[in-house]
Design a protein around this motif. Structure first.
Motif, PDB file in Angstrom:
ATOM      1  N   SER A 106     -28.817 -60.610  34.312  1.00 30.28           N
ATOM      2  CA  SER A 106     -29.545 -59.664  35.133  1.00 30.28           C
ATOM      3  C   SER A 106     -30.720 -59.413  34.377  1.00 30.28           C
ATOM      4  N   HIS A 107     -31.379 -60.240  33.593  1.00 32.94           N
ATOM      5  CA  HIS A 107     -32.735 -59.887  33.041  1.00 32.94           C
ATOM      6  C   HIS A 107     -32.472 -58.780  31.922  1.00 32.94           C
ATOM      7  N   TYR A 108     -31.342 -58.387  31.274  1.00 40.14           N
ATOM      8  CA  TYR A 108     -31.075 -57.593  30.140  1.00 40.14           C
ATOM      9  C   TYR A 108     -31.999 -58.059  29.299  1.00 40.14           C
ATOM     10  N   ASN A 109     -32.680 -57.071  28.570  1.00 36.59           N
ATOM     11  CA  ASN A 109     -33.879 -57.419  27.262  1.00 36.59           C
ATOM     12  C   ASN A 109     -33.038 -56.970  25.814  1.00 36.59           C
TER      13      ASN A 109
ATOM     14  N   ASP B  75     -36.210 -61.419  27.237  1.00 34.59           N
ATOM     15  CA  ASP B  75     -35.349 -61.474  28.303  1.00 34.59           C
ATOM     16  C   ASP B  75     -34.240 -62.460  28.228  1.00 34.59           C
ATOM     17  N   CYS B  76     -33.034 -61.850  28.734  1.00 36.31           N
ATOM     18  CA  CYS B  76     -31.762 -62.591  28.558  1.00 36.31           C
ATOM     19  C   CYS B  76     -31.656 -63.827  29.752  1.00 36.31           C
ATOM     20  N   GLY B  77     -32.505 -63.407  30.946  1.00 35.25           N
ATOM     21  CA  GLY B  77     -32.332 -64.512  31.960  1.00 35.25           C
ATOM     22  C   GLY B  77     -31.597 -63.709  33.103  1.00 35.25           C
ATOM     23  N   PRO B  78     -31.679 -64.674  34.200  1.00 37.43           N
ATOM     24  CA  PRO B  78     -30.827 -64.163  35.525  1.00 37.43           C
ATOM     25  C   PRO B  78     -29.483 -64.127  35.364  1.00 37.43           C
TER      26      PRO B  78
ATOM     27  N   GLU C  41     -40.869 -53.282  33.035  1.00 34.82           N
ATOM     28  CA  GLU C  41     -42.214 -53.939  32.712  1.00 34.82           C
ATOM     29  C   GLU C  41     -43.262 -52.933  32.276  1.00 34.82           C
TER      30      GLU C  41
END
Length: 262
Positions: free
Chosen positions: A53-56, A47-50, A31
């Protein structure tokens, strides 16, 4: 650092083994560094989400640039501290087979073969000289988009303490066909078609590095400092345009280049 050129975007699909396919920022402050890259290169982060693993995913004007992930919760197979670094992924047709081949040729395991959702499958090793390199077996995501425009990747380079050893390793594992330019530099493929280079290190470190295009090298260096980054080496002229090494606010290094239209 030498920039030779890359094939047009349509020729980057179905990348041959050993061709750079993806680039990935591992950072301890995702961030915190997003504004740096957003302002310097005009990138968008998704953000690809939980579940991932919140890979962007990183894009520029709708085209894929690469990815980024917060590494504070991640350790490699050797429990090393997370690195702030850009990693290069080379295309392969069989991650599991190539991973074993790399290990059989003195590489060290960093991350075992695993799926990245429907996008593809990858593994990460350190080559015999210690340079971290990843393998990418594409499924839904072929890789980054090569356009040559400012804010996008235009060249990939291995800096190594053992050039002869690197040529042997990458030829065996990644099907490199190296063409020497001089005693200290070689390209993967003939100069006109080269997709990456490898050069002799001037210190005792080995690593892959990524070069991004900028419209104005001096303006980019000023902006780097304004955004909390560091100019590691000032701009140097080359036949392909002036370039410099910079670091983002966490210390991850990258190169920027005001590439000539050619």
């Amino acid at each position: 650092m030498v920039v030779i050129g890359q094939p047009p975007l349509e020729d980057m699909m179905n990348r041959a083994t050993g061709t750079p396919a993806w680039l990935d920022l591992g950072t301890t402050d995702l961030e915190g560094v997003k504004p740096f890259y957003q302002e310097l290169f005009g990138w968008q982060f998704e953000d690809c989400g939980p579940a991932m693993s919140h890979y962007n995913m990183i894009t520029k004007d709708g085209g894929l640039v690469g990815g980024a992930m917060d590494m504070t919760q991640c350790n490699d197979e050797n429990d090393a501290e997370p690195r702030n670094a850009w990693d290069v992924f080379l295309a392969v047709d069989d991650v599991d087979g190539k991973l074993q081949l790399a290990l059989d040729n003195a590489a060290n395991l960093v991350a075992p073969a695993m799926d990245a959702g429907p996008a593809g499958r990858f593994a990460i090793v350190a080559d015999p000289a210690g340079a971290v390199v990843a393998m990418w077996q594409a499924k839904d995501t072929e890789g980054y988009a090569f356009t040559g425009r400012p804010g996008t990747p235009i060249w990939f380079e291995l800096v190594t303490t053992d050039l002869a050893g690197a040529i042997a390793f990458y030829t065996t594992v990644f099907d490199f066909s190296t063409a020497p330019m001089d005693d200290d530099y070689a390209t993967n493929g003939p100069v006109e078609e080269a997709t990456s280079g490898m050069m002799r290190s001037e210190d005792d470190t080995s690593h892959w590095q990524v070069t991004f295009a900028v419209a104005d090298i001096e303006a980019a260096l000023v902006r780097t400092i304004e955004l909390g980054g560091q100019v590691v080496t000032p701009s140097v002229d080359s036949p392909w345009g002036p370039y410099a090494t910079i670091a983002d606010p966490t210390g991850a290094r990258l190169l920027v280049m005001q590439a000539s239209p050619a």
